[in-house]
Design an enzyme around this catalytic site. Sequence first.
Site, PDB file in Angstrom:
ATOM      1  N   LYS A 157      -2.718  -2.716   7.887  1.00 39.61           N
ATOM      2  CA  LYS A 157      -2.992  -4.159   7.935  1.00 39.61           C
ATOM      3  C   LYS A 157      -2.188  -4.863   6.853  1.00 39.61           C
ATOM      4  CE  LYS A 157      -5.683  -5.994  10.958  1.00 39.61           C
ATOM      5  NZ  LYS A 157      -5.178  -7.096  11.753  1.00 39.61           N
ATOM      6  N   TYR A 180       1.600  -0.011  14.657  1.00 38.05           N
ATOM      7  CA  TYR A 180       0.684  -0.206  13.548  1.00 38.05           C
ATOM      8  C   TYR A 180       0.986   0.734  12.395  1.00 38.05           C
ATOM      9  CZ  TYR A 180      -3.382  -0.066  10.632  1.00 38.05           C
ATOM     10  OH  TYR A 180      -4.203  -0.087   9.547  1.00 38.05           O
ATOM     11  N   ASP A 220       0.883  -1.165   0.000  1.00 36.61           N
ATOM     12  CA  ASP A 220       0.000   0.000   0.000  1.00 36.61           C
ATOM     13  C   ASP A 220       0.919   1.214   0.000  1.00 36.61           C
ATOM     14  OD1 ASP A 220      -1.560   2.172   0.634  1.00 36.61           O
ATOM     15  OD2 ASP A 220      -2.607   1.200   2.298  1.00 36.61           O
TER      16      ASP A 220
HETATM   17  C1  F6R Z   1      -7.707  -0.503   7.760  1.00 30.26           C
HETATM   18  C2  F6R Z   1      -7.448   0.817   7.174  1.00 30.26           C
HETATM   19  C3  F6R Z   1      -8.389   1.911   7.458  1.00 30.26           C
HETATM   20  C4  F6R Z   1      -7.767   2.952   8.389  1.00 30.26           C
HETATM   21  C5  F6R Z   1      -8.784   4.043   8.796  1.00 30.26           C
HETATM   22  C6  F6R Z   1      -8.170   5.118   9.662  1.00 30.26           C
HETATM   23  O1  F6R Z   1      -6.738  -1.423   7.399  1.00 30.26           O
HETATM   24  O2  F6R Z   1      -6.483   1.021   6.487  1.00 30.26           O
HETATM   25  O3  F6R Z   1      -9.587   1.426   7.981  1.00 30.26           O
HETATM   26  O4  F6R Z   1      -7.260   2.326   9.542  1.00 30.26           O
HETATM   27  O5  F6R Z   1      -9.284   4.660   7.642  1.00 30.26           O
HETATM   28  O6  F6R Z   1      -7.067   5.616   8.998  1.00 30.26           O
HETATM   29  P1  F6R Z   1      -6.190   6.831   9.518  1.00 30.26           P
HETATM   30  O7  F6R Z   1      -5.718   6.483  10.897  1.00 30.26           O
HETATM   31  O8  F6R Z   1      -5.108   6.879   8.502  1.00 30.26           O
HETATM   32  O9  F6R Z   1      -7.096   8.022   9.516  1.00 30.26           O
HETATM   33 MG    MG Z   2      -3.945   2.377   3.115  1.00 31.84          MG
HETATM   34 MG    MG Z   3      -4.861  -2.213   2.157  1.00 32.41          MG
END
Ligand code: F6R
Ligand code: MG
Ligand code: MG
Length: 364
Positions: free
Chosen positions: A231, A228, A11
């Site tokens: 994922k 983190y 990603d």
């Molecule tokens: C799950 C994922 C999204 C982000 C969520 C919050 O794998 O990538 O669900 O965790 O959109 O993202 P941030 O913390 O970047 O605002």
């Molecule tokens: Mg992403």
């Molecule tokens: Mg992804």
Amino acid sequence: MKTTLSVIKADIGGYVGHSSMHPALIEIAETALSEAKNSGMIIDFSVLHCGDDLELIMTHTKGVENQEIHKLAWDTFIKGTEKAKELKLYGAGQDLLSDAFSGNVKGMGPGVAEIEFEERRSDPVIVFMADKTSPGAWNLPLYKMFGDPFNTAGLVIDPHMHDGFIFEVLDIYENTVVDFSIPEELYDMLVFIGAMEHYLIKSVRRKSDNEVAAVSSTQKLNFLAGKYVGKDDPVLIVRAQSGFPAMGEVIEPFTFPHIVAGWMRGSHHGPLMPVSFEDANPSRFDGPPRVIAAGFQIANGKLVGPRDIFKDPSFDRARDTANEMADFFRAHGPFEPHRLPLEEMEYTTLPEVKKKLEGRFKKI
Ligand code: F6R
Ligand code: MG
Ligand code: MG
């Protein structure tokens, strides 16, 4: 001549949020891999995306964990990241954990599944790619493909498969692997692989000749980074037919949209929805988690395909069920089992909240 199939993914920036891929990144990857193909470094390639993950599918003759091939993937992700930064795509470069490439992308952030094999007369391969979930998502389908006669009729009636398969299982906490011989050790193996966030099926081999049948990506990004950063969003390569499960048996487990960990903030359980390439854009509550399947015939290293395997009305019911399950789980809001147990969430405010409430928990 042995053919190597390398699937390397990362990603490097989402469009919009974490939901999908900007076409410019696909174009950059296609240009980079065409150059590598023209120079003879790789035989063939296909670039796809599942949600915000860029998937580089490449064939070559250099074997697994080859430095040149890994560097090609790494450099491609770096080029894509530059564009992602320019467009201010979301989380540009999020899976590239190190600035300096040191020979192998394993442990650096990108996910990898690679398989090397002598091509048969005809070699059908399915590459599964998932977004918004972890590699544990492959445990149940792999068990069904290679261990469950109710899924795979060939285990009972195909003489080439009747001896069963060897499952290599990884303990991600201890970093140890163990082989299980199936069907004899089925019950022993299920004790472990049912715990999908602890034990992962890393590979499967045919027992009669040790031929590799399936390989999954088993990187745990959250551990790699020490915190983190996204994922794992795993990939899985499965060979089909002629002594392996038929293509139809390989994809049959996905008619059941089983519950996986991931979804919003990598901290929720939800159904794994099988979708066509064009529907691999997890949006609702950043999900539900998606899986696509790209089918190829491999012909002297050429990737004949991809065919979009889940673009098939026979998976409509699985999608309907997944949507129903999504409603059901979402209705739990911040309660388990929708929200993951405290120690498995990728995001948590627990330490801060605990600190704030220090002294307020009274012994009774
Ligand atoms: C799950 C994922 C999204 C982000 C969520 C919050 O794998 O990538 O669900 O965790 O959109 O993202 P941030 O913390 O970047 O605002
Ligand atoms: Mg992403
Ligand atoms: Mg992804």
